[in-house]
Design a protein around this motif. Structure first.
Motif, PDB file in Angstrom:
ATOM      1  N   ARG A 139     -15.389  -7.497  -1.605  1.00 35.96           N
ATOM      2  CA  ARG A 139     -15.362  -8.490  -2.700  1.00 35.96           C
ATOM      3  C   ARG A 139     -15.064  -9.897  -2.191  1.00 35.96           C
ATOM      4  O   ARG A 139     -14.905 -10.828  -2.990  1.00 35.96           O
ATOM      5  CB  ARG A 139     -14.323  -8.079  -3.735  1.00 35.96           C
ATOM      6  N   ASN A 140     -14.901 -10.023  -0.888  1.00 36.22           N
ATOM      7  CA  ASN A 140     -14.627 -11.322  -0.266  1.00 36.22           C
ATOM      8  C   ASN A 140     -13.387 -11.995  -0.838  1.00 36.22           C
ATOM      9  O   ASN A 140     -13.343 -13.208  -1.031  1.00 36.22           O
ATOM     10  CB  ASN A 140     -15.857 -12.248  -0.424  1.00 36.22           C
ATOM     11  N   MET A 141     -12.352 -11.198  -1.128  1.00 31.66           N
ATOM     12  CA  MET A 141     -11.149 -11.775  -1.738  1.00 31.66           C
ATOM     13  C   MET A 141     -10.077 -12.081  -0.698  1.00 31.66           C
ATOM     14  O   MET A 141      -9.920 -11.356   0.276  1.00 31.66           O
ATOM     15  CB  MET A 141     -10.587 -10.813  -2.791  1.00 31.66           C
ATOM     16  N   ARG A 142      -9.344 -13.159  -0.947  1.00 36.05           N
ATOM     17  CA  ARG A 142      -8.225 -13.544  -0.069  1.00 36.05           C
ATOM     18  C   ARG A 142      -7.018 -12.692  -0.443  1.00 36.05           C
ATOM     19  O   ARG A 142      -6.475 -12.828  -1.542  1.00 36.05           O
ATOM     20  CB  ARG A 142      -7.946 -15.026  -0.280  1.00 36.05           C
ATOM     21  N   VAL A 143      -6.620 -11.790   0.429  1.00 29.10           N
ATOM     22  CA  VAL A 143      -5.513 -10.881   0.114  1.00 29.10           C
ATOM     23  C   VAL A 143      -4.529 -10.795   1.280  1.00 29.10           C
ATOM     24  O   VAL A 143      -4.880 -11.071   2.429  1.00 29.10           O
ATOM     25  CB  VAL A 143      -6.021  -9.442  -0.185  1.00 29.10           C
ATOM     26  N   ILE A 144      -3.314 -10.403   0.934  1.00 24.71           N
ATOM     27  CA  ILE A 144      -2.288 -10.109   1.939  1.00 24.71           C
ATOM     28  C   ILE A 144      -1.809  -8.682   1.648  1.00 24.71           C
ATOM     29  O   ILE A 144      -1.482  -8.362   0.504  1.00 24.71           O
ATOM     30  CB  ILE A 144      -1.073 -11.055   1.823  1.00 24.71           C
ATOM     31  N   ALA A 145      -1.739  -7.851   2.670  1.00 24.74           N
ATOM     32  CA  ALA A 145      -1.225  -6.487   2.459  1.00 24.74           C
ATOM     33  C   ALA A 145      -0.819  -5.898   3.804  1.00 24.74           C
ATOM     34  O   ALA A 145      -1.104  -6.472   4.861  1.00 24.74           O
ATOM     35  CB  ALA A 145      -2.276  -5.595   1.800  1.00 24.74           C
ATOM     36  N   GLY A 146      -0.173  -4.732   3.734  1.00 24.71           N
ATOM     37  CA  GLY A 146       0.200  -4.053   4.974  1.00 24.71           C
ATOM     38  C   GLY A 146       0.661  -2.640   4.708  1.00 24.71           C
ATOM     39  O   GLY A 146       0.995  -2.274   3.567  1.00 24.71           O
ATOM     40  N   LEU A 147       0.649  -1.867   5.767  1.00 21.26           N
ATOM     41  CA  LEU A 147       1.184  -0.502   5.712  1.00 21.26           C
ATOM     42  C   LEU A 147       2.646  -0.586   5.266  1.00 21.26           C
ATOM     43  O   LEU A 147       3.406  -1.414   5.762  1.00 21.26           O
ATOM     44  CB  LEU A 147       1.101   0.112   7.115  1.00 21.26           C
ATOM     45  N   THR A 148       3.021   0.278   4.317  1.00 21.59           N
ATOM     46  CA  THR A 148       4.355   0.168   3.720  1.00 21.59           C
ATOM     47  C   THR A 148       5.331   1.120   4.411  1.00 21.59           C
ATOM     48  O   THR A 148       5.138   2.341   4.389  1.00 21.59           O
ATOM     49  CB  THR A 148       4.240   0.432   2.205  1.00 21.59           C
ATOM     50  N   GLY A 149       6.362   0.544   5.025  1.00 20.47           N
ATOM     51  CA  GLY A 149       7.312   1.326   5.824  1.00 20.47           C
ATOM     52  C   GLY A 149       8.447   1.889   4.985  1.00 20.47           C
ATOM     53  O   GLY A 149       9.136   1.144   4.283  1.00 20.47           O
TER      54      GLY A 149
ATOM     55  N   THR B 172       0.883  -1.164   0.000  1.00 19.58           N
ATOM     56  CA  THR B 172       0.000   0.000   0.000  1.00 19.58           C
ATOM     57  C   THR B 172       0.925   1.220   0.000  1.00 19.58           C
ATOM     58  O   THR B 172       1.885   1.239  -0.759  1.00 19.58           O
ATOM     59  CB  THR B 172      -0.981  -0.041   1.182  1.00 19.58           C
ATOM     60  N   THR B 173       0.663   2.229   0.818  1.00 19.06           N
ATOM     61  CA  THR B 173       1.613   3.345   0.936  1.00 19.06           C
ATOM     62  C   THR B 173       1.987   3.492   2.411  1.00 19.06           C
ATOM     63  O   THR B 173       1.558   2.697   3.251  1.00 19.06           O
ATOM     64  CB  THR B 173       1.012   4.683   0.450  1.00 19.06           C
TER      65      THR B 173
END
Ligand code: GUN
Ligand code: ZN
Length: 466
Positions: free
Chosen positions: A156-166, A139-140
């Motif tokens: 959308r009920n999607m399987r995702v991986i994400a995180g705040l970007t350091g 992300t940002t």
């Protein structure tokens, strides 16, 4: 509440194992169910097999018959940047300049919630149109972008991986986040989103060039406190970046050591690119159970180099590998396009400019591992990606108990469709696994989003080509 049960009939193609392990018998790693039935209960595959065998058990169900398509598990993209959706196709430079000129100014706009929300819709629309049902995303450095990413994925009920970007250096001041703020906001976001619905959280140090030792220490602390979370970063993408990382971490023997030193290299760790990793670094990735996301579209678009897939997959020390489009470093969302470029990178690794065989200091076995057959390519885009990201208990193929995300591929679409139809498949639809794999190679070599006719999430159709 009563369970929601659905049944889908069609030609299914998925993987039960890694085709690289099988050599010339690679088709044994795949499973072609020419006339199959998939039963989905509340989004989970509860039965799968031949239509003829299973259909009597389900005579009371309405069956959706997807005709003239190959149904594959939804594609898994191990490396993509949500906030770059509006700078796709930016002209002009290699990684470090491209970041400064295009990317940091654009990502700054994601502090604005409306801007982020709108972009998230475009982002997920484009993913689904390309047949990607799961991604691991950056992300940002603004939590707003991370929130809007997870909110849209949830809708959308999607399987995702994400995180705040350091990132706390190497970008304009407004694009940075301090290690303390990063730690505090990451804690909050993990609490709010990790394992809520289908969302998974990745602690995300952007890359060593942009992360001070303090930032890396905060990442270590987060991983220690939330061991169930993923870790997502970039490594050894571009020669100037590698040199800068070595200057910034003079006490580390190489780029991989930066992540080892901060307790991050291990299972559920993915680093994008890895083009310039040494054999020793590959060995340490392998031992740690860490993964590389191979992003050939990006590596060519930004002129970063040719990833040595055959070397990474050395059976003596195999590294887990996923595919990634790395949009906007990559100039498309489509994993079909990614497979095409990965195939070409493999061939280029096997060709020296003077035309001699066995170049780049590799043996013949390594050269063979570079070659991306359709089995190998679609494995990487599905079960292989799931294994690399430690998601294979949840998805990646059509085994019972897995999440029912899949794509219906129309081989008879896009450019040259009719030609494939007539010359590769003599009569009608593929009848054997060989014919099906030949068609899939045609799709990856010549195709793109136009070959994705439908994308299904949790047993429900989420996209249909217009
Ligand atoms: N390294 C650090 N940030 C980025 C990015 O946004 N894209 C790519 N390709 N590499 C990076
Ligand atoms: Zn990237």
């Amino acid at each position: 509440m009563t369970a929601e049960v659905r049944a889908i009939r069609g030609s299914f193609f998925d993987f039960v194992d890694d085709p690289w392990k099988y050599g010339a018998r690679e088709k044994e790693a795949a499973r072609f169910t020419r006339d199959g039935l998939m039963v989905v209960t509340d989004g989970i595959i509860t039965d799968f097999g031949n239509y003829e065998d299973l259909s009597p058990k389900y005579s009371s169900l309405d069956i959706t018959h997807i005709k003239d398509r190959l149904i594959l598990p939804g594609f898994i993209d191990g490396h993509i940047h949500f906030p770059q959706v509006r700078v796709l196709g930016a002209y002009g430079s290699q990684l470090l300049d491209w970041l400064q000129d295009w990317i940091f100014p654009e990502e700054l706009k994601y502090k604005d919630r409306d801007y982020s929300k709108e972009a998230a819709k475009h982002f997920f629309d484009a993913l689904l149109a390309g047949g990607t049902t799961t991604c691991q995303a950056f992300t940002t450095s603004s939590p707003v972008s991370t929130e809007e990413f997870f909110e849209e994925a949830t809708r959308r009920n999607m399987r995702v991986i994400a995180g705040l970007t350091g990132i706390d250096r190497f970008a304009p001041d407004h694009s940075l986040i301090t290690p303390d703020e990063f730690y505090k906001e990451s804690q909050r976001l993990i609490e709010q989103y990790h394992r809520k619905g289908r969302n998974l959280y990745a602690i995300t140090p952007r890359f060593a060039v942009g992360c001070s030792a303090d930032m890396m220490e905060r990442c270590r602390q987060l991983k220690e406190e939330h061991n169930d979370c993923w870790v997502n970063t970039h490594i050894s993408e571009n020669p100037s970046e590698v040199r800068t990382a070595r200057v910034e971490f003079p006490d580390c023997s190489d780029y991989t050591h930066v992540h080892e030193k901060h307790g991050l290299l291990g299972p559920k760790f993915t680093a994008g690119h890895g083009i310039w990793l040494s054999n020793d670094e590959f060995s340490r990735f392998s031992k740690a159970g860490a993964a590389i996301a191979f992003c050939p579209l990006s590596n060519l678009f930004l002129g970063s180099g040719l990833f040595r897939l055959g070397r990474a997959l050395d059976p003596e020390r195999p590294v887990r590998v996923a595919l990634g489009c790395d949009m906007g470093g990559g100039n498309a969302f489509s994993l079909i396009r990614v497979m095409e470029e990965a195939y070409k990178v493999g061939l280029c690794n096997n060709t020296m400019l003077d035309g001699s065989v066995n170049p780049r200091d590799q043996d013949l076995a390594e050269a063979d591992r570079n070659k991306l057959s359709p089995y190998r390519a679609f494995y990487l885009a599905t079960l292989g990606g799931a294994r690399a990201l430690y998601l294979d208990d949840l998805l990646g193929n059509f085994d019972k108990g897995k999440e029912a995300d899949f794509v219906a591929i129309d081989w008879n679409s896009g450019q040259a469709a009719v030609k494939w139809h007539q010359s590769l498949i003599t009569e009608g639809n593929p009848k054997t696994i060989e014919e099906a794999s030949q068609l899939l190679f045609g799709v990856m070599a010549v195709g793109d989003d136009r070959n994705i006719d439908e994308t299904w999430i949790g047993g429900k159709r989420a996209y249909k080509k217009a």
